[in-house]
Design a protein around this motif. Structure first.
Motif, PDB file in Angstrom:
ATOM      1  N   GLU A 158       1.549  -3.456  11.246  1.00 28.27           N
ATOM      2  CA  GLU A 158       2.848  -3.069  11.162  1.00 28.27           C
ATOM      3  C   GLU A 158       2.909  -2.203   9.972  1.00 28.27           C
ATOM      4  OE1 GLU A 158       5.594  -6.444  11.574  1.00 28.27           O
ATOM      5  OE2 GLU A 158       5.118  -7.002  13.721  1.00 28.27           O
ATOM      6  N   PHE A 159       3.999  -1.733   9.757  1.00 27.74           N
ATOM      7  CA  PHE A 159       4.212  -0.741   8.707  1.00 27.74           C
ATOM      8  C   PHE A 159       5.861  -0.655   8.526  1.00 27.74           C
ATOM      9  CE2 PHE A 159       5.208   3.625   7.119  1.00 27.74           C
ATOM     10  CZ  PHE A 159       4.688   3.431   5.707  1.00 27.74           C
ATOM     11  N   LEU A 184       0.938  -1.113  -0.045  1.00 23.88           N
ATOM     12  CA  LEU A 184       0.070  -0.037   0.034  1.00 23.88           C
ATOM     13  C   LEU A 184       0.798   1.000  -0.176  1.00 23.88           C
ATOM     14  CD1 LEU A 184      -3.115   0.962   0.239  1.00 23.88           C
ATOM     15  CD2 LEU A 184      -2.684   1.203   2.523  1.00 23.88           C
ATOM     16  N   ASP A 185       0.629   1.982  -0.905  1.00 23.18           N
ATOM     17  CA  ASP A 185       1.592   3.190  -1.161  1.00 23.18           C
ATOM     18  C   ASP A 185       1.077   4.595  -0.561  1.00 23.18           C
ATOM     19  OD1 ASP A 185       3.548   1.768  -2.128  1.00 23.18           O
ATOM     20  OD2 ASP A 185       3.022   1.965  -4.389  1.00 23.18           O
ATOM     21  N   SER A 186      -0.116   4.705  -0.505  1.00 17.19           N
ATOM     22  CA  SER A 186      -0.799   5.978  -0.190  1.00 17.19           C
ATOM     23  C   SER A 186      -2.366   5.841   0.455  1.00 17.19           C
ATOM     24  CB  SER A 186      -0.715   6.844  -1.058  1.00 17.19           C
ATOM     25  OG  SER A 186      -1.624   8.389  -1.031  1.00 17.19           O
ATOM     26  N   THR A 187      -2.502   6.699   1.326  1.00 16.55           N
ATOM     27  CA  THR A 187      -4.092   6.775   1.688  1.00 16.55           C
ATOM     28  C   THR A 187      -5.155   7.521   0.421  1.00 16.55           C
ATOM     29  OG1 THR A 187      -3.719   8.702   2.841  1.00 16.55           O
ATOM     30  CG2 THR A 187      -3.623   6.495   4.049  1.00 16.55           C
ATOM     31  N   LEU A 200      10.305  16.256   8.318  1.00 17.21           N
ATOM     32  CA  LEU A 200       8.936  15.468   8.881  1.00 17.21           C
ATOM     33  C   LEU A 200       8.922  15.775  10.546  1.00 17.21           C
ATOM     34  CD1 LEU A 200       9.404  12.059   7.317  1.00 17.21           C
ATOM     35  CD2 LEU A 200       7.574  13.808   6.923  1.00 17.21           C
ATOM     36  N   PRO A 201       7.556  15.909  10.788  1.00 16.59           N
ATOM     37  CA  PRO A 201       7.302  16.011  12.419  1.00 16.59           C
ATOM     38  C   PRO A 201       7.606  14.795  13.206  1.00 16.59           C
ATOM     39  CG  PRO A 201       5.380  15.754  11.228  1.00 16.59           C
ATOM     40  CD  PRO A 201       6.264  15.885  10.275  1.00 16.59           C
ATOM     41  N   HIS A 202       7.645  13.692  12.606  1.00 15.08           N
ATOM     42  CA  HIS A 202       7.785  12.187  13.166  1.00 15.08           C
ATOM     43  C   HIS A 202       8.804  11.576  12.545  1.00 15.08           C
ATOM     44  CE1 HIS A 202       4.194  13.500  15.896  1.00 15.08           C
ATOM     45  NE2 HIS A 202       3.413  13.503  14.754  1.00 15.08           N
ATOM     46  N   ASN A 258       0.354   9.066   7.117  1.00 15.95           N
ATOM     47  CA  ASN A 258      -0.936   8.660   6.804  1.00 15.95           C
ATOM     48  C   ASN A 258      -1.160   7.342   7.040  1.00 15.95           C
ATOM     49  OD1 ASN A 258      -1.576  11.461   7.227  1.00 15.95           O
ATOM     50  ND2 ASN A 258      -1.677  11.936   5.102  1.00 15.95           N
ATOM     51  N   ILE A 259      -0.352   6.330   6.244  1.00 18.31           N
ATOM     52  CA  ILE A 259      -0.733   5.109   6.379  1.00 18.31           C
ATOM     53  C   ILE A 259      -0.810   4.648   7.559  1.00 18.31           C
ATOM     54  CG2 ILE A 259       0.015   2.939   5.425  1.00 18.31           C
ATOM     55  CD1 ILE A 259       1.416   4.245   3.231  1.00 18.31           C
ATOM     56  N   LYS A 260       0.190   4.784   8.391  1.00 21.11           N
ATOM     57  CA  LYS A 260       0.511   4.163   9.841  1.00 21.11           C
ATOM     58  C   LYS A 260      -0.906   4.834  10.707  1.00 21.11           C
ATOM     59  CE  LYS A 260       2.424   2.242  13.124  1.00 21.11           C
ATOM     60  NZ  LYS A 260       2.509   0.644  13.190  1.00 21.11           N
ATOM     61  N   LYS A 261      -1.160   6.044  10.618  1.00 22.13           N
ATOM     62  CA  LYS A 261      -2.306   6.559  11.188  1.00 22.13           C
ATOM     63  C   LYS A 261      -3.520   5.843  10.787  1.00 22.13           C
ATOM     64  CE  LYS A 261      -0.157  11.308  11.481  1.00 22.13           C
ATOM     65  NZ  LYS A 261      -0.178  12.685  11.076  1.00 22.13           N
TER      66      LYS A 261
END
Length: 382
Positions: free
Chosen positions: A217-218, A157-160, A249-251, A208-211
């Protein structure tokens, strides 16, 4: 100051003259602790004598057309005979570690007609099984079958952003299919992992994938300009560009390495040809899943058993004897025993030499320093 030559006494003197007084006590404590715990000699971990993981490329057929696919497969529907695969699984068991794993990949492995049969055979002889799939063939009706059969299911998966994801994956409806497959699988308590390939088109959406899918897991891999990716080179980050983007990046922790080696211990090099082997849809054996190239073919399971290939291949022997001090660009690096030279496939495909440094060397180095800095974030310097 930590150049490997300066003594503790000299370091303390430098701290006294160069470091603000409010920080001197903490710095001196750190240096003294470092000196007292530093081993008299580095411990070099022995290379594995047995294989822990094999990758099976079951077919080159695929129902997606990812724009950057590194394999650049011909899309044929030729399959290895299932009995040959079972014989190879049994041969793998003879050279494997106590807890071996098989990763089934492709192409799209779910298109392989005997997938469940061979996986169940592997389960019977206590081998763990991981499926690498685009997820488009998993749905509510068959999710329990996949969950009961595999120990881990890795889905691309590459993007939301549905439009971006489907374009990169070359399959309209891919995002929708994966979004429905994930909760269906989780209902049946199977380990699910999402894998993204990072490009300039989806970088800003990666976190955003992780969110959006917090219960899985990611992992990510930067796109390489190999295979089909050569035609879309404008999508790929250079190592310098990648570092620059991550810095904003913020994170940043999502991009950090999972762990550092035990203090005073040398890391093992990547598992290519040692703990890892890979078998193509034509039966050719390679040191790893990313080194399917004629230069590294170790043999073919149609003519020799995997066990025989493992013990007699000159290519495998060369990889097993490889040390980070033999790598150009690594032998004089300060952290070579921590990163252990990175990925040999990245070096080969991008720098055209398996003995060259990892293409993403500078990125890896920055991450290791970032992690080491985080080890001391709890120190109170007030």
């Amino acid at each position: 100051m930590l150049d490997g030559k300066t003594t503790v006494r000299e370091l303390i003197y430098k701290i006294d003259t160069c470091i603000p007084q409010s920080l001197q006590k903490t710095c001196i404590q750190f240096i003294e602790s470092l000196a007292s715990n530093y081993p008299s000699e580095s411990l070099e971990l022995a290379k594995p004598e047995l294989v822990s993981t094999i990758y099976f490329v079951l077919t080159s057929e695929c129902n997606s057309r990812c724009v950057y696919c590194f394999r650049d497969l011909d899309g044929s529907s030729a399959y290895l005979d299932k009995n040959l695969i079972k014989d190879t699984i049994l041969s793998f068991k003879k050279i494997s570690t106590e807890n071996p794993t098989i990763v089934y990949t492709g192409g799209e492995p779910c298109l392989f007609p005997n997938l469940m049969d061979i996986v169940n055979y592997a389960k019977e002889i206590n081998i763990e099984n991981t499926l690498q799939t685009n997820g488009s063939m998993i749905n509510q009706e068959n999710a329990q079958l996949y969950a009961d059969t595999f120990d881990t299911i890795q889905i691309s998966l590459d993007s939301t952003n549905e439009e971006i994801n489907d374009w990169l994956r070359g399959k309209k409806g891919h995002y929708k299919a994966v979004s429905e497959a994930i909760p269906s699988l989780l209902k049946h308590n199977v380990k699910v992992r999402l894998a993204a390939t990072i490009t300039k088109k989806n970088f800003n959406d990666i976190l955003n994938i992780k969110k959006n899918f917090p219960d899985v897991e990611f992992q990510f891999t930067p796109m390489l300009q190999i295979g089909k990716g050569k035609k879309y080179s404008w999508l790929a980050f250079s190592p310098e560009e990648f570092l620059e983007h991550i810095a904003n990046l913020p994170h940043k922790d999502y991009f950090a390495v999972d762990s550092l080696v035990k203090f005073g211990t040398k890391s093992q090099m990547c598992g290519a040809g040692t703990s890892v082997l890979s078998i193509s849809e034509k039966g050719d054996v390679y040191p790893c899943q990313m080194l399917h190239h004629p230069d590294f073919c170790c043999g073919n399971i149609k003519t020799s058993s995997l066990e025989t290939i493992y013990h007699t291949s000159e290519t495998i022997s060369k990889f097993r004897n490889l040390k980070v001090d033999m790598l150009d660009g690594c032998k004089d690096c300060d952290i070579r025993y921590i990163c252990a030279g990175g990925c040999r496939a990245n070096a080969f495909w991008m720098n055209h030499d398996v003995l060259d440094k990892d293409y993403f060397c500078q990125y890896n180095k920055e991450l290791y320093f970032y992690n080491m800095a985080n080890m001391f974030t709890e120190v109170n310097i007030n």
